[in-house]
Design an enzyme around this catalytic site. Structure first.
Site, mmCIF file in Angstrom:
data_model
loop_
_atom_site.group_PDB
_atom_site.id
_atom_site.type_symbol
_atom_site.label_atom_id
_atom_site.label_comp_id
_atom_site.label_asym_id
_atom_site.label_seq_id
_atom_site.Cartn_x
_atom_site.Cartn_y
_atom_site.Cartn_z
ATOM 1 N N HIS A 21 -29.293 45.203 9.673
ATOM 2 C CA HIS A 21 -29.273 44.598 11.014
ATOM 3 C C HIS A 21 -28.789 43.140 10.933
ATOM 4 O O HIS A 21 -28.002 42.692 11.771
ATOM 5 C CB HIS A 21 -30.680 44.585 11.634
ATOM 6 C CG HIS A 21 -31.255 45.928 11.951
ATOM 7 N ND1 HIS A 21 -32.495 46.323 11.524
ATOM 8 C CD2 HIS A 21 -30.758 46.958 12.689
ATOM 9 C CE1 HIS A 21 -32.748 47.542 11.985
ATOM 10 N NE2 HIS A 21 -31.715 47.956 12.678
ATOM 11 N N LYS A 45 -38.851 57.802 18.648
ATOM 12 C CA LYS A 45 -39.395 57.328 17.366
ATOM 13 C C LYS A 45 -40.800 56.777 17.549
ATOM 14 O O LYS A 45 -41.069 56.082 18.530
ATOM 15 C CB LYS A 45 -38.516 56.206 16.796
ATOM 16 C CG LYS A 45 -37.121 56.629 16.412
ATOM 17 C CD LYS A 45 -36.369 55.423 15.858
ATOM 18 C CE LYS A 45 -34.920 55.762 15.506
ATOM 19 N NZ LYS A 45 -34.136 54.527 15.250
ATOM 20 N N ARG A 94 -23.380 53.401 10.621
ATOM 21 C CA ARG A 94 -23.505 53.429 9.156
ATOM 22 C C ARG A 94 -22.673 54.548 8.551
ATOM 23 O O ARG A 94 -21.955 54.371 7.599
ATOM 24 C CB ARG A 94 -24.973 53.621 8.753
ATOM 25 C CG ARG A 94 -25.794 52.364 8.861
ATOM 26 C CD ARG A 94 -27.235 52.679 8.723
ATOM 27 N NE ARG A 94 -27.609 53.648 9.744
ATOM 28 C CZ ARG A 94 -28.831 53.839 10.177
ATOM 29 N NH1 ARG A 94 -29.814 53.143 9.671
ATOM 30 N NH2 ARG A 94 -29.106 54.729 11.114
ATOM 31 N N SER A 132 -34.325 51.350 8.883
ATOM 32 C CA SER A 132 -35.734 50.957 9.008
ATOM 33 C C SER A 132 -36.617 52.094 8.500
ATOM 34 O O SER A 132 -37.651 51.864 7.868
ATOM 35 C CB SER A 132 -36.069 50.655 10.466
ATOM 36 O OG SER A 132 -35.291 49.596 10.937
HETATM 37 O O1 PNS Z 1 -32.502 51.245 16.712
HETATM 38 P P1 PNS Z 1 -32.412 52.495 17.538
HETATM 39 O O2 PNS Z 1 -33.753 53.212 17.577
HETATM 40 O O3 PNS Z 1 -31.292 53.395 17.105
HETATM 41 O O4 PNS Z 1 -32.064 52.032 19.043
HETATM 42 C C1 PNS Z 1 -31.940 52.983 20.089
HETATM 43 C C2 PNS Z 1 -32.097 52.278 21.436
HETATM 44 C C3 PNS Z 1 -33.435 51.561 21.491
HETATM 45 C C4 PNS Z 1 -30.980 51.282 21.626
HETATM 46 C C5 PNS Z 1 -32.025 53.345 22.576
HETATM 47 O O5 PNS Z 1 -33.033 54.297 22.371
HETATM 48 C C6 PNS Z 1 -32.166 52.711 23.960
HETATM 49 O O6 PNS Z 1 -31.219 52.171 24.474
HETATM 50 N N1 PNS Z 1 -33.373 52.778 24.523
HETATM 51 C C7 PNS Z 1 -33.640 52.249 25.849
HETATM 52 C C8 PNS Z 1 -33.783 53.397 26.850
HETATM 53 C C9 PNS Z 1 -32.417 53.906 27.262
HETATM 54 O O7 PNS Z 1 -31.602 53.217 27.857
HETATM 55 N N2 PNS Z 1 -32.156 55.167 26.922
HETATM 56 C C10 PNS Z 1 -30.925 55.847 27.277
HETATM 57 C C11 PNS Z 1 -29.941 55.813 26.138
HETATM 58 S S1 PNS Z 1 -28.876 57.193 26.325
#
Ligand code: PNS
Length: 166
Positions: A21, A45, A94, A132
């Site tokens: 990150h 998660k 990645r 993570s």
């Molecule tokens: O680090 P991550 O877990 O890959 O991040 C994913 C994240 C948090 C960016 C994604 O789950 C997100 O945007 N969550 C907020 C809710 C949302 O907008 N969901 C719709 C995405 S299609």
């Protein structure tokens, strides 16, 4: 405001922030003068650290980074981006395994907010295997994760796992 002059949001779970990150943040900051690192809730998660703990760790490791702000949000990313007046989301890729999920998210976000553009960057070659999730697993079993996470995160992980400080 359009293009690289605008604020970009780098959203993620950051549970916890890794050196992968950090590499992304440093490189994205070279492209975008203002970068908001936004801790979000990923309902898929189960988190180890609370949102406040994740924000604290990010603030500690990014305190000397000009143009970088740490924030958190709940709800949809598109709504948060609108609130912040941002039209760019930065995400890291990645490996091929990331692609499917990122592809779906980018398209869903574009459907919800047509003006919000997702900007992908390839993770640095030293970090393509760092996540993570894997870091937490190795740390749980007392494996060596030095160099994969910032020192402050290493200490917090050891404390969370009830391990003695290094
Ligand atoms: O680090 P991550 O877990 O890959 O991040 C994913 C994240 C948090 C960016 C994604 O789950 C997100 O945007 N969550 C907020 C809710 C949302 O907008 N969901 C719709 C995405 S299609």
């Amino acid at each position: 405001m359009d293009g690289i002059d605008s604020m970009a949001i780098y959203p993620g779970s950051f549970d916890p922030v890794t050196c992968g990150h950090m590499d992304m943040i440093h490189r994205a900051r070279k492209v975008f003068p203002r970068l908001v690192v936004a801790v979000a809730i990923n309902i898929r998660k189960k988190a180890m650290f609370t949102v406040d703990e994740r924000v604290d760790m990010l603030n500690e490791v990014l305190c000397d980074q000009q143009g970088v702000e740490v924030d958190s949000f709940s709800g949809l990313l598109v709504d948060y981006a609108k609130l912040r007046g941002a039209n760019i989301v930065v995400r890291g890729l990645r490996a091929l395994s990331d692609f499917e999920n990122e592809f779906q998210m980018a398209h869903m976000n574009r459907r919800l907010a047509p003006n919000l553009e997702t900007f992908f960057m390839m993770t640095g070659q030293d970090h393509f295997y760092v996540s993570s999730q894997t870091v937490k697993e190795v740390a749980y079993f007392d494996g060596d994760i030095s160099g994969l996470v910032p020192d402050v995160v290493l200490r917090r992980l050891r404390a969370k796992n009830g391990q003695s400080p290094v």
